[in-house]
Scaffold this motif. Structure first.
Motif, PDB file in Angstrom:
ATOM      1  N   GLU A 216      -7.153   8.195  11.734  1.00 45.40           N
ATOM      2  CA  GLU A 216      -6.549   9.189  10.834  1.00 45.40           C
ATOM      3  C   GLU A 216      -5.120   9.524  11.258  1.00 45.40           C
ATOM      4  OE1 GLU A 216      -7.688  10.395   8.047  1.00 45.40           O
ATOM      5  OE2 GLU A 216      -9.819   9.950   8.140  1.00 45.40           O
TER       6      GLU A 216
ATOM      7  N   THR B  98       0.834  -1.199   0.000  1.00 43.95           N
ATOM      8  CA  THR B  98       0.000   0.000   0.000  1.00 43.95           C
ATOM      9  C   THR B  98       0.867   1.246   0.000  1.00 43.95           C
ATOM     10  OG1 THR B  98      -1.773   1.184   1.148  1.00 43.95           O
ATOM     11  CG2 THR B  98      -0.177   0.056   2.531  1.00 43.95           C
ATOM     12  N   SER B  99       0.315   2.327  -0.522  1.00 42.44           N
ATOM     13  CA  SER B  99       0.947   3.645  -0.409  1.00 42.44           C
ATOM     14  C   SER B  99       0.262   4.475   0.672  1.00 42.44           C
ATOM     15  CB  SER B  99       0.878   4.383  -1.752  1.00 42.44           C
ATOM     16  OG  SER B  99       1.679   3.725  -2.699  1.00 42.44           O
ATOM     17  N   ALA B 100      -0.761   3.901   1.321  1.00 37.46           N
ATOM     18  CA  ALA B 100      -1.454   4.612   2.403  1.00 37.46           C
ATOM     19  C   ALA B 100      -0.468   4.887   3.532  1.00 37.46           C
ATOM     20  CB  ALA B 100      -2.631   3.786   2.915  1.00 37.46           C
ATOM     21  N   THR B 101      -0.642   6.025   4.189  1.00 33.22           N
ATOM     22  CA  THR B 101       0.263   6.389   5.283  1.00 33.22           C
ATOM     23  C   THR B 101      -0.377   6.218   6.653  1.00 33.22           C
ATOM     24  OG1 THR B 101      -0.394   8.707   5.101  1.00 33.22           O
ATOM     25  CG2 THR B 101       1.544   8.019   3.844  1.00 33.22           C
ATOM     26  N   THR B 102      -1.713   6.101   6.691  1.00 30.02           N
ATOM     27  CA  THR B 102      -2.422   5.930   7.962  1.00 30.02           C
ATOM     28  C   THR B 102      -3.385   4.757   7.853  1.00 30.02           C
ATOM     29  OG1 THR B 102      -4.266   7.356   7.368  1.00 30.02           O
ATOM     30  CG2 THR B 102      -2.370   8.425   8.437  1.00 30.02           C
TER      31      THR B 102
ATOM     32  N   ARG C 163      -9.840   3.191   3.619  1.00 28.19           N
ATOM     33  CA  ARG C 163     -10.494   3.763   2.431  1.00 28.19           C
ATOM     34  C   ARG C 163     -10.009   3.079   1.151  1.00 28.19           C
ATOM     35  NH1 ARG C 163     -10.516   8.417   5.720  1.00 28.19           N
ATOM     36  NH2 ARG C 163      -8.436   9.046   5.074  1.00 28.19           N
ATOM     37  N   GLU C 164      -8.725   2.766   1.091  1.00 23.51           N
ATOM     38  CA  GLU C 164      -8.167   2.068  -0.078  1.00 23.51           C
ATOM     39  C   GLU C 164      -8.851   0.714  -0.270  1.00 23.51           C
ATOM     40  OE1 GLU C 164      -4.004   0.023  -0.393  1.00 23.51           O
ATOM     41  OE2 GLU C 164      -3.734   2.153  -0.818  1.00 23.51           O
TER      42      GLU C 164
ATOM     43  N   ALA D   8      -6.560   4.893   8.482  1.00 30.16           N
ATOM     44  CA  ALA D   8      -7.766   5.372   7.803  1.00 30.16           C
ATOM     45  C   ALA D   8      -7.568   5.362   6.286  1.00 30.16           C
ATOM     46  CB  ALA D   8      -8.141   6.768   8.285  1.00 30.16           C
ATOM     47  N   GLY D   9      -6.394   5.762   5.819  1.00 27.75           N
ATOM     48  CA  GLY D   9      -6.107   5.743   4.396  1.00 27.75           C
ATOM     49  C   GLY D   9      -6.168   4.337   3.825  1.00 27.75           C
ATOM     50  N   LEU D  10      -5.635   3.367   4.556  1.00 28.62           N
ATOM     51  CA  LEU D  10      -5.684   1.977   4.129  1.00 28.62           C
ATOM     52  C   LEU D  10      -7.122   1.478   4.085  1.00 28.62           C
ATOM     53  CD1 LEU D  10      -4.332  -0.747   3.430  1.00 28.62           C
ATOM     54  CD2 LEU D  10      -4.244  -1.181   5.893  1.00 28.62           C
TER      55      LEU D  10
END
Length: 69
Positions: free
Chosen positions: A50, A16-20, A26-27, A22-24
């Motif tokens: 978040e 993943t490129s998500a940093t948090t 949503r991904e 919450a970002g993951l």
């Protein structure tokens, strides 16, 4: 753009490129307000998703809630 990191999500390897968290979430097509997350063996309070940064090698268990009757 962030470099992808490797995680284990619900027992499966994932990049993943998500940093948090919450970002993951949503991904993955989920809503952060409708999930419970265990991050490296500790429950991550929904109010902090978040803010909790992901690191290479993290292990997450994500459970989403489904309404119905």
């Amino acid at each position: 753009m962030n470099q992808p990191i490797s995680l284990i999500v619900n027992g499966d390897p994932r990049r993943t490129s998500a940093t948090t968290i919450a970002g993951l979430v949503r991904e993955l097509g989920l809503k952060p307000e409708k999930v419970a997350v265990e991050h490296n063996g500790e429950i991550a309070p929904r109010s902090t998703l978040e803010d909790v940064a992901l690191s290479d090698g993290d292990q997450l268990e994500i459970v989403h809630f489904v309404g119905g009757g």
